[in-house]
Design a protein around this motif. Structure first.
Motif, PDB file in Angstrom:
ATOM      1  N   ILE A   1       0.928  -1.318   0.058  1.00  0.00           N
ATOM      2  CA  ILE A   1      -0.307   0.009   0.058  1.00  0.00           C
ATOM      3  C   ILE A   1       0.787   1.023   0.039  1.00  0.00           C
ATOM      4  CG2 ILE A   1      -1.601   1.439   1.265  1.00  0.00           C
ATOM      5  CD1 ILE A   1      -2.617  -1.409   2.577  1.00  0.00           C
ATOM      6  N   PHE A   2       0.593   2.194  -0.780  1.00  0.00           N
ATOM      7  CA  PHE A   2       1.503   3.261  -1.173  1.00  0.00           C
ATOM      8  C   PHE A   2       0.798   4.716  -0.408  1.00  0.00           C
ATOM      9  CE2 PHE A   2       4.228   6.412  -3.145  1.00  0.00           C
ATOM     10  CZ  PHE A   2       5.607   5.846  -2.952  1.00  0.00           C
ATOM     11  N   THR A   3       1.168   5.485   0.311  1.00  0.00           N
ATOM     12  CA  THR A   3       0.619   6.494   0.606  1.00  0.00           C
ATOM     13  C   THR A   3       1.671   7.872   0.587  1.00  0.00           C
ATOM     14  OG1 THR A   3       1.318   6.560   2.997  1.00  0.00           O
ATOM     15  CG2 THR A   3      -0.695   5.213   2.226  1.00  0.00           C
ATOM     16  N   PRO A   4       1.124   9.105   1.103  1.00  0.00           N
ATOM     17  CA  PRO A   4       2.159   9.956   1.027  1.00  0.00           C
ATOM     18  C   PRO A   4       3.484   9.751   2.255  1.00  0.00           C
ATOM     19  CG  PRO A   4       0.232  10.939   0.838  1.00  0.00           C
ATOM     20  CD  PRO A   4       0.042   9.476   1.273  1.00  0.00           C
ATOM     21  N   VAL A   5       3.108   8.842   3.263  1.00  0.00           N
ATOM     22  CA  VAL A   5       4.137   8.544   4.243  1.00  0.00           C
ATOM     23  C   VAL A   5       5.332   7.435   3.472  1.00  0.00           C
ATOM     24  CG1 VAL A   5       4.667   7.249   6.240  1.00  0.00           C
ATOM     25  CG2 VAL A   5       2.689   8.499   6.170  1.00  0.00           C
ATOM     26  N   GLU A   6       4.978   6.454   2.716  1.00  0.00           N
ATOM     27  CA  GLU A   6       5.755   5.900   1.830  1.00  0.00           C
ATOM     28  C   GLU A   6       6.411   6.854   0.947  1.00  0.00           C
ATOM     29  OE1 GLU A   6       2.789   4.476   2.551  1.00  0.00           O
ATOM     30  OE2 GLU A   6       3.651   3.193   3.916  1.00  0.00           O
ATOM     31  N   GLU A   7       5.886   7.713   0.219  1.00  0.00           N
ATOM     32  CA  GLU A   7       6.391   8.665  -0.719  1.00  0.00           C
ATOM     33  C   GLU A   7       7.695   9.453   0.013  1.00  0.00           C
ATOM     34  OE1 GLU A   7       4.083  12.049  -1.899  1.00  0.00           O
ATOM     35  OE2 GLU A   7       5.174  12.445  -3.692  1.00  0.00           O
ATOM     36  N   LYS A   8       7.679   9.837   1.161  1.00  0.00           N
ATOM     37  CA  LYS A   8       8.683  10.285   1.837  1.00  0.00           C
ATOM     38  C   LYS A   8       9.893   9.256   1.816  1.00  0.00           C
ATOM     39  CE  LYS A   8       6.626  14.271   2.747  1.00  0.00           C
ATOM     40  NZ  LYS A   8       5.900  14.526   3.626  1.00  0.00           N
ATOM     41  N   VAL A   9       9.644   8.095   2.237  1.00  0.00           N
ATOM     42  CA  VAL A   9      10.597   7.031   2.164  1.00  0.00           C
ATOM     43  C   VAL A   9      11.435   6.950   1.015  1.00  0.00           C
ATOM     44  CG1 VAL A   9      11.072   4.803   2.809  1.00  0.00           C
ATOM     45  CG2 VAL A   9       9.248   5.980   3.922  1.00  0.00           C
ATOM     46  N   VAL A  10      10.591   6.942  -0.248  1.00  0.00           N
ATOM     47  CA  VAL A  10      11.023   6.724  -1.599  1.00  0.00           C
ATOM     48  C   VAL A  10      12.220   7.715  -1.859  1.00  0.00           C
ATOM     49  CG1 VAL A  10      10.485   6.860  -4.080  1.00  0.00           C
ATOM     50  CG2 VAL A  10       8.730   5.251  -2.607  1.00  0.00           C
ATOM     51  N   LEU A  11      11.597   9.220  -1.494  1.00  0.00           N
ATOM     52  CA  LEU A  11      12.409  10.439  -1.958  1.00  0.00           C
ATOM     53  C   LEU A  11      13.794  10.266  -1.042  1.00  0.00           C
ATOM     54  CD1 LEU A  11      10.059  13.288  -2.335  1.00  0.00           C
ATOM     55  CD2 LEU A  11      10.820  11.676  -3.777  1.00  0.00           C
ATOM     56  N   ALA A  12      13.719   9.597   0.089  1.00  0.00           N
ATOM     57  CA  ALA A  12      14.941   9.549   0.818  1.00  0.00           C
ATOM     58  C   ALA A  12      16.160   8.564   0.414  1.00  0.00           C
ATOM     59  CB  ALA A  12      14.475   8.960   2.467  1.00  0.00           C
TER      60      ALA A  12
ATOM     61  N   VAL B   1       9.932   9.143   8.187  1.00  0.00           N
ATOM     62  CA  VAL B   1      10.922  10.038   7.264  1.00  0.00           C
ATOM     63  C   VAL B   1      10.090  10.975   6.413  1.00  0.00           C
ATOM     64  CG1 VAL B   1      12.345   9.441   5.207  1.00  0.00           C
ATOM     65  CG2 VAL B   1      12.242   7.629   7.177  1.00  0.00           C
ATOM     66  N   ASP B   2      11.050  12.249   6.642  1.00  0.00           N
ATOM     67  CA  ASP B   2      10.208  13.407   5.768  1.00  0.00           C
ATOM     68  C   ASP B   2      11.628  13.849   5.166  1.00  0.00           C
ATOM     69  OD1 ASP B   2       8.676  15.549   5.064  1.00  0.00           O
ATOM     70  OD2 ASP B   2       7.554  14.976   6.897  1.00  0.00           O
ATOM     71  N   ASN B   3      11.372  15.030   4.669  1.00  0.00           N
ATOM     72  CA  ASN B   3      12.221  15.890   3.819  1.00  0.00           C
ATOM     73  C   ASN B   3      12.284  17.532   4.200  1.00  0.00           C
ATOM     74  OD1 ASN B   3      11.022  16.976   1.592  1.00  0.00           O
ATOM     75  ND2 ASN B   3      10.720  14.685   1.122  1.00  0.00           N
ATOM     76  N   LEU B   4      13.356  18.154   3.980  1.00  0.00           N
ATOM     77  CA  LEU B   4      13.093  19.756   3.945  1.00  0.00           C
ATOM     78  C   LEU B   4      12.582  20.335   2.425  1.00  0.00           C
ATOM     79  CD1 LEU B   4      16.492  19.649   6.095  1.00  0.00           C
ATOM     80  CD2 LEU B   4      14.337  19.955   6.918  1.00  0.00           C
ATOM     81  N   ARG B   5      12.016  19.682   1.595  1.00  0.00           N
ATOM     82  CA  ARG B   5      11.440  20.219   0.502  1.00  0.00           C
ATOM     83  C   ARG B   5      12.654  20.165  -0.617  1.00  0.00           C
ATOM     84  NH1 ARG B   5       6.863  23.399   2.191  1.00  0.00           N
ATOM     85  NH2 ARG B   5       6.044  21.884   3.768  1.00  0.00           N
TER      86      ARG B   5
END
Ligand code: ADP
Ligand code: ASP
Ligand code: MG
Length: 437
Positions: free
Chosen positions: A105-116, A190-194
């Protein structure tokens, strides 16, 4: 201790990564902050977009294509032997992980993990490369000490508290490597600074450990006096004050993340913008000093929406602006520019998620007009002495362009103009010709 940040192009190929040692002196105490290899974050954004749309097949083929690139990257970076094996393991771990995420299941939470994954890959591979040539370094996990709160504001004391003990535990080491861009949020996710956030990481780390200096190594010789992607013949600026640099970064100079000057400014850490491809070039020094009487640079920020609220009740009504601002505050929408008349106020915003709700509430005060596709053009320098006539010169050089708003006098160091984005290129060129040539 210094902080050295290298952007995507600076680590964009195995050859570039190897050349970083022309700049990094392993004998000096420093934290090296790396971005993802150029193009990687864009690919990860695309992969996430497919997964959010439940287009798993397209996502998997994008993951495969990126995986292929990294397979070639490690071979060129690590040539052979046990370090190549380690590099290959790292690549297959991260891409295996991306595939697992794609199959769940893919949500905005996993999206941040992908970007990391981009920064995790670049730093781990560089760390292995250094080992392979006998240079000792410590890989610091940014997710253990970089944190943002519920309003996306970074928590510098948290970084100090969690990073200092790690540095102290490695007293005999001088060279530390860590990921730019990534952090944890108030839920511990996991998140990011944009986008472009590695600059921000560098400045936040500089503040957190009271570094001697922050160096932002990129693909150009410092902050130029106009956007080099649009205007020909731009030149690097030797010195900027924190205020000037913050204004330029916030209003579109892509060389710096919009928020990245504030931590360095607050803790008075000088920031240098330097060119990885031309390490001897002087670059730009950003510090508390300000040069008198000079226009420094021009920048532009797109994606701006102007909102005009017209109200007969505003006439002499104290408290009116407060009520207007409260609406923006409630929807966590920052206002960039503001101009007023007796019966109307115009503001600009670039965060549009709550635009409809804001407009609905503003209707309670009177008529509301919205103009999209606007750009803020910002001219930065010392405007404090009226005698220079700079304001007149700025306006004169764009007299053939319709101007929607003008903001002058809010600070001593900028004039901002709101124009249609379709006029931006002409405005930047015309201002450049008149001010700098
Ligand atoms: P990095 O990947 O190193 O973070 P960026 O692409 O984010 O590099 O930033 C560097 C780029 O910023 C330059 O290549 C240049 O095209 C762009 N840029 C935009 N405005 C300016 C400016 N005023 N001065 C210098 N570079 C600018
Ligand atoms: N890799 C991230 C980006 O492309 C952060 C950075 O490069 O500063 O936005
Ligand atoms: Mg950048």
């Amino acid at each position: 201790m210094k902080i050295l940040k290298f952007g995507g192009t600076s680590v964009g190929s195995p050859e570039r990564m190897k050349k970083l040692l022309d700049i990094i002196d392993p004998a000096e105490e420093q934290i090296v902050v790396l971005s993802a290899v150029s193009g990687t974050t864009n690919s990860l954004v695309e992969i996430s977009a497919k997964l959010l749309k439940e287009d798993k097949q397209s996502a998997l083929s994008l993951i495969n294509a990126l995986h292929e690139k990294y397979n070639e990257f490690v071979i060129e970076l690590l040539s052979e032997g046990k370090f190549l094996e380690q590099g290959k393991e790292v690549v297959s771990y991260h891409f295996g992980f991306l595939e697992t995420l794609a199959n769940d299941i893919f949500t905005p939470v996993e999206e941040k993990v992908v970007l990391a994954q981009g920064e995790l890959l670049s730093t781990t591979l560089y760390h292995i490369y250094l080992k392979s040539i006998g240079v000792s370094s410590v890989l610091l996990p940014a997710l253990d000490f970089m944190k943002i709160d519920e309003d996306n504001e970074p928590d510098i004391p948290f970084t100090t508290e969690h990073l200092m003990p790690i540095l102290a535990a490695h007293k005999d080491n001088k060279l530390f490597i860590t990921q730019g861009f990534i952090c944890r949020n108030s839920f511990g996710e996991v998140d990011n600074l944009r986008r472009g956030g590695s600059d921000y990481t560098a400045s936040l780390l500089g503040a957190a450990i009271m570094a001697e200096e922050v160096q932002i190594w990129t693909d150009i010789d410092g902050m130029h006096n106009n956007d080099p992607r649009i205007v020909k013949g731009t030149k690097p600026i030797a010195q900027l004050s924190f205020d000037e640099a913050a204004e330029l970064a916030y209003f579109g100079a892509k060389i710096l993340h919009p928020q990245s000057v504030f931590p360095a400014q607050k803790y008075r850490i000088p920031v240098r913008l330097l060119n990885t491809m031309e390490p001897q070039a002087a670059g730009t020094l950003i510090s508390a000093e300000s040069e008198k009487g000079k226009i420094k640079s021009i920048a532009a920020k797109d994606g701006i929406t102007a909102i005009k609220i017209q109200s007969s009740r505003m006439l002499l009504a104290y408290g009116f602006l407060r009520k207007v601002f409260e609406i923006f505050e409630r929807y966590k929408t920052p206002i960039d520019m503001i101009t007023t008349s007796e019966v109307a106020v115009s503001v600009t915003i670039d965060y549009l998620d709550n635009l409809d709700k804001i407009i609905e509430e503003l209707h309670a005060f009177g008529s509301v007009e919205v103009d999209k596709d606007q750009s803020i053009v910002c001219v930065v320098g010392d405007f404090s002495a009226e005698k220079h006539g700079y304001a007149a010169r700025v306006l004169d050089s764009i007299k053939h362009i319709p101007v929607r708003m003008i903001s002058y006098g809010g600070s001593n160091y900028n004039i901002s103009l709101l124009i249609n984005t379709s006029d931006k290129t002409e405005a930047l060129k015309s201002l450049h010709g008149r001010i700098f040539e």
